[in-house]
Design a protein around this motif. Structure first.
Motif, PDB file in Angstrom:
ATOM      1  N   ARG A  71      14.010  16.382  -7.974  1.00  0.00           N
ATOM      2  CA  ARG A  71      14.670  16.950  -6.802  1.00  0.00           C
ATOM      3  C   ARG A  71      13.720  16.995  -5.602  1.00  0.00           C
ATOM      4  N   GLU A  72      12.501  17.419  -5.846  1.00  0.00           N
ATOM      5  CA  GLU A  72      11.572  17.603  -4.733  1.00  0.00           C
ATOM      6  C   GLU A  72      11.246  16.286  -4.048  1.00  0.00           C
ATOM      7  N   ALA A  73      11.105  15.219  -4.819  1.00  0.00           N
ATOM      8  CA  ALA A  73      10.685  13.945  -4.249  1.00  0.00           C
ATOM      9  C   ALA A  73      11.848  13.061  -3.816  1.00  0.00           C
ATOM     10  N   ASP A  74      13.031  13.236  -4.438  1.00  0.00           N
ATOM     11  CA  ASP A  74      14.091  12.238  -4.237  1.00  0.00           C
ATOM     12  C   ASP A  74      15.395  12.776  -3.642  1.00  0.00           C
ATOM     13  N   GLU A  75      15.612  14.088  -3.676  1.00  0.00           N
ATOM     14  CA  GLU A  75      16.886  14.606  -3.149  1.00  0.00           C
ATOM     15  C   GLU A  75      17.008  14.286  -1.659  1.00  0.00           C
ATOM     16  N   TYR A  76      18.196  13.833  -1.262  1.00  0.00           N
ATOM     17  CA  TYR A  76      18.552  13.480   0.120  1.00  0.00           C
ATOM     18  C   TYR A  76      17.887  12.193   0.600  1.00  0.00           C
ATOM     19  N   ARG A  77      17.339  11.403  -0.324  1.00  0.00           N
ATOM     20  CA  ARG A  77      16.858  10.081   0.084  1.00  0.00           C
ATOM     21  C   ARG A  77      18.035   9.250   0.569  1.00  0.00           C
ATOM     22  N   ARG A  78      17.797   8.467   1.604  1.00  0.00           N
ATOM     23  CA  ARG A  78      18.830   7.570   2.139  1.00  0.00           C
ATOM     24  C   ARG A  78      18.776   6.273   1.337  1.00  0.00           C
ATOM     25  N   VAL A  79      19.862   5.955   0.656  1.00  0.00           N
ATOM     26  CA  VAL A  79      19.871   4.798  -0.230  1.00  0.00           C
ATOM     27  C   VAL A  79      21.067   3.907   0.089  1.00  0.00           C
ATOM     28  N   VAL A  80      20.986   2.677  -0.386  1.00  0.00           N
ATOM     29  CA  VAL A  80      22.083   1.732  -0.259  1.00  0.00           C
ATOM     30  C   VAL A  80      22.357   1.136  -1.630  1.00  0.00           C
ATOM     31  N   VAL A  81      23.628   0.939  -1.929  1.00  0.00           N
ATOM     32  CA  VAL A  81      24.006   0.404  -3.226  1.00  0.00           C
ATOM     33  C   VAL A  81      25.171  -0.559  -3.035  1.00  0.00           C
ATOM     34  N   GLU A  82      25.173  -1.620  -3.824  1.00  0.00           N
ATOM     35  CA  GLU A  82      26.257  -2.598  -3.772  1.00  0.00           C
ATOM     36  C   GLU A  82      27.028  -2.537  -5.075  1.00  0.00           C
ATOM     37  N   GLY A  83      28.342  -2.586  -4.972  1.00  0.00           N
ATOM     38  CA  GLY A  83      29.171  -2.553  -6.160  1.00  0.00           C
ATOM     39  C   GLY A  83      30.639  -2.538  -5.810  1.00  0.00           C
ATOM     40  N   ARG A  84      31.453  -2.335  -6.830  1.00  0.00           N
ATOM     41  CA  ARG A  84      32.906  -2.341  -6.647  1.00  0.00           C
ATOM     42  C   ARG A  84      33.469  -0.985  -7.052  1.00  0.00           C
ATOM     43  N   PHE A  85      34.232  -0.380  -6.131  1.00  0.00           N
ATOM     44  CA  PHE A  85      34.847   0.910  -6.408  1.00  0.00           C
ATOM     45  C   PHE A  85      35.995   0.766  -7.405  1.00  0.00           C
TER      46      PHE A  85
END
Length: 258
Positions: A71-85
């Motif tokens: 949580r301390e290091a990674d929460e609220y990191r801005r990420v991008v992901v590719e996939g199919r809903f």
């Protein structure tokens, strides 16, 4: 006729009071120092979160990295992901936002590596819930940008998640994945999709989908450590003043006794 002159305190009583005040002083100072340390930690956390939120999106962590997320290091990191809903398996989670009461729309996203990731696509009012859940018009792979969030197990205050009845009050990734039968390879986090336009509370631009409304993540940390530290140090000062009064008063009593 003279009034009664009080006697000096006994050595045992004086020692007991002195020890009690010294202990109180030490405890209050220790608690004040601890709050100062907590203040530094909290301000560092807030700074990291703000940096994460506005940084360039990084690929969402895959299965090999899941065990190392914190949580301390990674929460609220801005990420991008590719996939199919998989819109047919969208799920509503009760929410209250600046737009009123309604639901978060969580939709499973199938990544190219075969793993699943839950995406909070945004907020929908109560009166629009059916149209959003039944909307399965989007097809094909999509790139989704969002903030990495950790699971919220159990439910909300006095309201437990009830998978059997389809009542969800928190974004419990494990329970939702089991209810949706996503299989064993599911990310232990979800992402809050960011708004494709300037602000979540602003009207959607022409041609944009109005609901669900993305970008409504509230990032707010309580930070009262400065007040707590000042309170503990003030109590320590009061204990020191009480000890000084005890010493001066004892001197006065002994002087009168002589």
């Amino acid at each position: 006729m003279y009034g009664h002159i009080p006697s000096p305190r006994s050595l045992r009583r004086l020692a007991a009071w002195s020890a009690a005040l010294a202990l109180a002083f030490a405890v209050f100072v220790a608690l004040g120092v601890w709050q100062v340390q907590r203040l530094a930690w909290k301000e560092g956390l807030i700074a990291r979160v703000e940096q994460h939120r506005h940084a360039k999106p990084q690929p969402a962590p895959g299965p090999d990295a899941w065990a190392h997320l914190t949580r301390e290091a990674d929460e609220y990191r801005r990420v991008v992901v590719e996939g199919r809903f998989d819109h047919q398996r969208s799920t509503l989670v009760t929410a209250t936002t600046e737009l009123g009461s309604g639901y978060w729309v969580l939709t499973p996203l199938l990544r190219k590596d075969g793993s699943w990731l839950l995406v909070n696509r945004g907020f929908v009012p109560v009166d629009r819930r059916e149209s959003v859940v039944n909307d399965a018009t989007a097809n094909g792979d999509e790139n989704v940008i969002g903030l990495l969030r950790f699971t919220e197990p159990g439910g909300a205050f006095l309201r437990q998640n009830d998978a059997a009845s389809g009542r969800w009050y928190s974004r419990d990734v494990g329970a939702l994945a089991a209810s949706l039968q996503l299989g064993p390879v599911v990310a232990p986090y979800f992402i809050d999709q960011v708004a494709p336009h300037a602000a979540a509370h602003a009207p959607a631009p022409a041609g944009a989908r109005e609901w669900p409304r993305a970008g409504m993540t509230v990032v707010q940390f309580s930070n009262n450590h400065r007040i707590y530290a000042a309170t503990w140090f003030a109590l320590a000062a009061m204990a020191a003043c009480a000890f000084a009064y005890l010493v001066l008063d004892e001197r006065r009593l002994r002087s009168l006794a002589r």
